[in-house]
Design an enzyme around this catalytic site. Sequence first.
Site, short mmCIF file in Angstrom:
data_model
loop_
_atom_site.label_atom_id
_atom_site.label_comp_id
_atom_site.label_asym_id
_atom_site.label_seq_id
_atom_site.Cartn_x
_atom_site.Cartn_y
_atom_site.Cartn_z
N CYS A 17 1.01 -1.26 -0.15
CA CYS A 17 -0.05 0.05 -0.16
C CYS A 17 0.81 1.23 0.08
O CYS A 17 2.22 1.12 0.16
CB CYS A 17 -0.82 -0.06 1.29
SG CYS A 17 -0.02 0.03 2.90
N GLU A 132 0.85 -0.76 16.31
CA GLU A 132 -0.20 0.43 15.88
C GLU A 132 -0.91 0.69 17.00
O GLU A 132 -1.24 1.91 17.53
CB GLU A 132 -0.83 0.19 14.82
CG GLU A 132 -1.57 1.43 14.34
CD GLU A 132 -2.69 1.17 13.11
OE1 GLU A 132 -3.81 1.69 13.29
OE2 GLU A 132 -2.40 0.18 12.25
N SER A 229 1.63 -9.62 10.45
CA SER A 229 1.20 -8.72 9.88
C SER A 229 -0.33 -8.82 10.01
O SER A 229 -1.20 -9.91 9.53
CB SER A 229 1.35 -8.81 8.24
OG SER A 229 0.52 -8.28 7.36
N SER A 274 2.13 -5.44 3.25
CA SER A 274 3.44 -5.24 3.45
C SER A 274 4.43 -6.52 2.70
O SER A 274 5.57 -6.42 2.97
CB SER A 274 3.82 -5.38 4.91
OG SER A 274 3.09 -6.36 5.70
#
Length: 314
Positions: A17, A132, A229, A274
Site C-alpha cells: 500500500c 499500531e 502482519s 506489507s
Amino acid sequence: MKNKKLNILLSAPRGFCAGVERAIEIVEKSLKKYGSPVYVRHEIVHNKYVVDDLKSKGAIFVEELEEISDKTRPVIFSAHGVPKHVSIDAMKHNMEYVDATCPLVSKVHREAENLNKLGFHLILIGHKNHPEVIGTMGQLPKGSIDLIQDENEAENYSPKIKDKIAYVTQTTLSVDDTINIINVLKKKFPNIKEPVKEDICYATTNRQKAVKNIAQKCDMFFVIGSRNSSNSVRLVEVAQKSGCVESYLIHSESVIPFDKINNCETIGVSSGASAPEILVNDFLDKLNQKYQLEIKEVEIIKEDIVFKVPKKLN
C-alpha cells in the site's frame, strides 16, 4: 510432466500500500543521505523479506532507542507509529529521527488527541500488543483510552465516563468484525462519537473487498504475508468467512500444501499490504513447476494513492 491444469484467481489490489511504499522509501533515502548504519525502531513493515533486504543495505533494527549505542546515528520510526514518549526520548538524546508513520495512522493519532482535548473518554478498537495499537494508545495520558478487541469485550465494557465517549480504530482490522463491534457500542452508548471518516484504511478495505469478491469461487485460498502482519492475517479470515474454508497464510517458513492443491481446480491468491510482489511471483513459480497454470487477475478497483516522503530526505 505437468498434466494437471490449475486455475489461479489473482486478487487485485494486493500487496504494498502507499504507507508501506513510503516507509521503505524513507529507509532507503535515509541510507542514501546519512550513510549506514541507519537505525529503525521496530520492523519498518511486518515482512521478513523487506526487513532482510533493508538490513543488507545497512539498516539496523532495534525494538527500543536504548539499544542504539551510537546516538549520533539517525533513527527511523516504523510505519505503525510510536507512542509520544519515543520522539520525546529521541529529542532528549539529541537524536536525528525520521518518522515513517503511515499518514493514515497519524490521522488516527490526531483524531484521538483532538477528542481527548474536547473531554471525550476514548475507546480504541484493535488488537492488544500490536505496535499500531501501542502507538495510538501512547498518544494520550494513561487511563484516558481503553482497548476493545471483540464484541464480547464491547458487551461487557463499562467506562468511568458514560456521557462523553468516542471511538477510533486500528487501520488494519477486518471491516466486517469492526462493524459488529461498533454496532454493539452504539447500542450500549447511543451518543458515542464516531470518526468523521472511518479509520480502517483504504488499502485494508480494498484488499478485503477483492478477496471477498473471489473467495467463494475458490477451492483453496492463499494469502502471502507475515504472521505478525495484522492485515495479512485478516485477509485469511475474510477468505474463510466469504466461503473458502481452506484459506491459509503463506509466510517465510510455510510449506506449500501440494497434497491439498492436487485436489483443487481453482485457487485464489492475494498478499498483505506489507508483502512485496516478488513473493507472490515466487509462490506462483513454485506452483508452475507442478501444474499448468491458468492465471486470471481479478481487479475490483485501481489504487493511485501516493504518500510523499519527508522534505528533509529529498
